[in-house]
Design a protein around this motif. Sequence first.
Motif, PDB file in Angstrom:
ATOM      1  N   PHE A  47       0.924  -1.212   0.007  1.00 52.68           N
ATOM      2  CA  PHE A  47       0.392   0.218  -0.195  1.00 52.68           C
ATOM      3  C   PHE A  47       0.992   1.356   0.029  1.00 52.68           C
ATOM      4  O   PHE A  47       1.612   1.550   1.114  1.00 52.68           O
ATOM      5  N   GLN A  48       0.802   1.846  -1.014  1.00 58.25           N
ATOM      6  CA  GLN A  48       1.236   3.251  -1.053  1.00 58.25           C
ATOM      7  C   GLN A  48       0.847   4.458  -0.460  1.00 58.25           C
ATOM      8  O   GLN A  48      -0.734   5.018  -0.649  1.00 58.25           O
ATOM      9  N   MET A  49       0.814   4.763   0.834  1.00 54.11           N
ATOM     10  CA  MET A  49       0.633   5.617   1.684  1.00 54.11           C
ATOM     11  C   MET A  49       0.868   6.037   2.692  1.00 54.11           C
ATOM     12  O   MET A  49       2.260   5.543   3.156  1.00 54.11           O
ATOM     13  N   ASP A  50       0.301   7.413   3.603  1.00 55.92           N
ATOM     14  CA  ASP A  50       1.511   7.595   4.556  1.00 55.92           C
ATOM     15  C   ASP A  50       0.960   7.488   5.440  1.00 55.92           C
ATOM     16  O   ASP A  50      -0.740   7.383   5.871  1.00 55.92           O
ATOM     17  N   VAL A  51       2.016   7.034   6.642  1.00 54.10           N
ATOM     18  CA  VAL A  51       0.979   6.298   8.356  1.00 54.10           C
ATOM     19  C   VAL A  51       0.796   7.135   8.996  1.00 54.10           C
ATOM     20  O   VAL A  51      -0.145   7.064   9.419  1.00 54.10           O
ATOM     21  N   THR A  52       1.080   8.456   8.491  1.00 55.17           N
ATOM     22  CA  THR A  52       0.037   9.533   9.331  1.00 55.17           C
ATOM     23  C   THR A  52      -1.659   9.518   8.949  1.00 55.17           C
ATOM     24  O   THR A  52      -1.817  10.440   9.271  1.00 55.17           O
ATOM     25  N   SER A  53      -1.652   8.794   7.954  1.00 49.81           N
ATOM     26  CA  SER A  53      -2.688   9.226   7.306  1.00 49.81           C
ATOM     27  C   SER A  53      -4.339   8.438   8.251  1.00 49.81           C
ATOM     28  O   SER A  53      -3.586   7.200   8.367  1.00 49.81           O
ATOM     29  N   HIS A  54      -5.249   8.990   8.210  1.00 50.95           N
ATOM     30  CA  HIS A  54      -6.903   8.639   8.530  1.00 50.95           C
ATOM     31  C   HIS A  54      -6.602   6.640   7.963  1.00 50.95           C
ATOM     32  O   HIS A  54      -7.295   5.848   8.317  1.00 50.95           O
ATOM     33  N   GLU A  55      -6.824   6.949   6.260  1.00 45.52           N
ATOM     34  CA  GLU A  55      -7.405   5.757   5.323  1.00 45.52           C
ATOM     35  C   GLU A  55      -6.012   4.089   6.204  1.00 45.52           C
ATOM     36  O   GLU A  55      -6.430   3.100   5.287  1.00 45.52           O
ATOM     37  N   LEU A  56      -4.844   4.935   6.620  1.00 47.42           N
ATOM     38  CA  LEU A  56      -4.577   3.827   6.462  1.00 47.42           C
ATOM     39  C   LEU A  56      -5.841   2.065   8.167  1.00 47.42           C
ATOM     40  O   LEU A  56      -4.673   0.833   7.673  1.00 47.42           O
ATOM     41  N   ALA A  57      -6.566   3.029   8.662  1.00 47.36           N
ATOM     42  CA  ALA A  57      -6.922   1.956   9.107  1.00 47.36           C
ATOM     43  C   ALA A  57      -7.800   0.989   8.124  1.00 47.36           C
ATOM     44  O   ALA A  57      -8.213  -0.367   8.815  1.00 47.36           O
ATOM     45  N   GLU A  58      -7.557   1.166   6.871  1.00 45.57           N
ATOM     46  CA  GLU A  58      -8.347   0.501   5.462  1.00 45.57           C
ATOM     47  C   GLU A  58      -7.387  -1.068   5.651  1.00 45.57           C
ATOM     48  O   GLU A  58      -8.674  -1.668   5.263  1.00 45.57           O
ATOM     49  N   ILE A  59      -6.385  -0.172   5.462  1.00 48.89           N
ATOM     50  CA  ILE A  59      -5.496  -1.838   5.378  1.00 48.89           C
ATOM     51  C   ILE A  59      -5.753  -2.545   6.819  1.00 48.89           C
ATOM     52  O   ILE A  59      -5.950  -4.225   6.206  1.00 48.89           O
TER      53      ILE A  59
END
Length: 298
Positions: A47-59
């Motif tokens: 997952f290309q994503m910033d770990v500070t993002s709320h979207e992290l929960a999706e993982i």
Amino acid sequence: MLKQTVLVTGGAGFIGRYSVKELLDNNFNVVVVDRKEKPQHLDCQYFQMDVTSHELAEIFKKNKIDYIIHLAALPSVADSIKMPLIDCRDNYQATVNVCTIAKLYNVKKIIFSSTAAVYANPQYLPVDEKHPVSFLSPYAITKSASEHFIQYSGLDYIIFRYANVYGAGQDTSGEAGVVAKFFALMSQGLPVKIHGNGIQYRDFINVKDVAKVNVIGLQSDIEGEIINVSTNTRTSINELFEVLKEETGYILAPEHTSSREGDIEKSVLSNNKLISLFNFVPSITLRSGIKEMVNGLH
Ligand SMILES: NC(=O)c1ccc[n+]([C@@H]2O[C@H](COP(=O)([O-])OP(=O)(O)OC[C@H]3O[C@@H](n4cnc5c(N)ncnc54)[C@H](O)[C@@H]3O)[C@@H](O)[C@H]2O)c1
């Protein structure tokens, strides 16, 4: 038996890529989150994503995450001094977000990558884990704050305080790796600058040993511990220069420049706790690790 799934934050980075390989070799499912593009040869869900993002929960919604190895960070003392807010976000805020979501999703254990920088200029050597923490940089402050947050979070954890990690494939653009930097310059026959007189020393540990420790820590019943990850071997920057010179066939003498803010004079970390808890002794010597880097060139 059902495979256990490990989320590796910062899995596209230097220690991350070796940790992913070690996990796959040990039959774990691996999920990586990193803001970089997926590197080639990283054979796992990405997952290309910033770990500070709320979207992290999706993982965590999409995957049953059993364990976390949290490596994502701004791993540079110099950058943390230049950009303390970014250091705060990528080190502390990132850890708070990862831990908060991990707790919600009942993660079994988190392995955290802390640093010898939290000992600043040590009062005694080799530094053991009981040594008081002290700070010469924002990096050391946010790593220490992250340690505290993990301890507060209610998660099972191991906090590893790595010494200076080196090995093939380390990024040379930052200041994180003196071995990588010298190696890259020497391989191209370019001048090498040593900050200060070069008698300052460090404890260098090979990245393969670090990746092994991360996975051993995750598999063990040990939790709630802070553990140094080191070789307990002191190597001055001048000695490092000589070993690299011999192994690469470099011919120039080093240039000595002024020392840098935030740099630690002397650091060597006791690894007694690591050895006694895990029965694991880091075995890759600096010379053999450097030989491997040189062989990788051919
Ligand atoms: N290399 C060392 O000598 C050393 C020593 C002590 C501790 N550490 C710690 O070990 C960890 C790994 O270090 P490394 O040398 O592999 O560094 P690295 O820079 O190679 O890897 C870090 C990775 O984290 C990613 N990242 C950073 N911030 C992110 C964010 N907000 N969201 C998503 N991804 C993000 C980067 O893209 C990078 O791929 C770091 O926490 C570092 O502080 C490293």
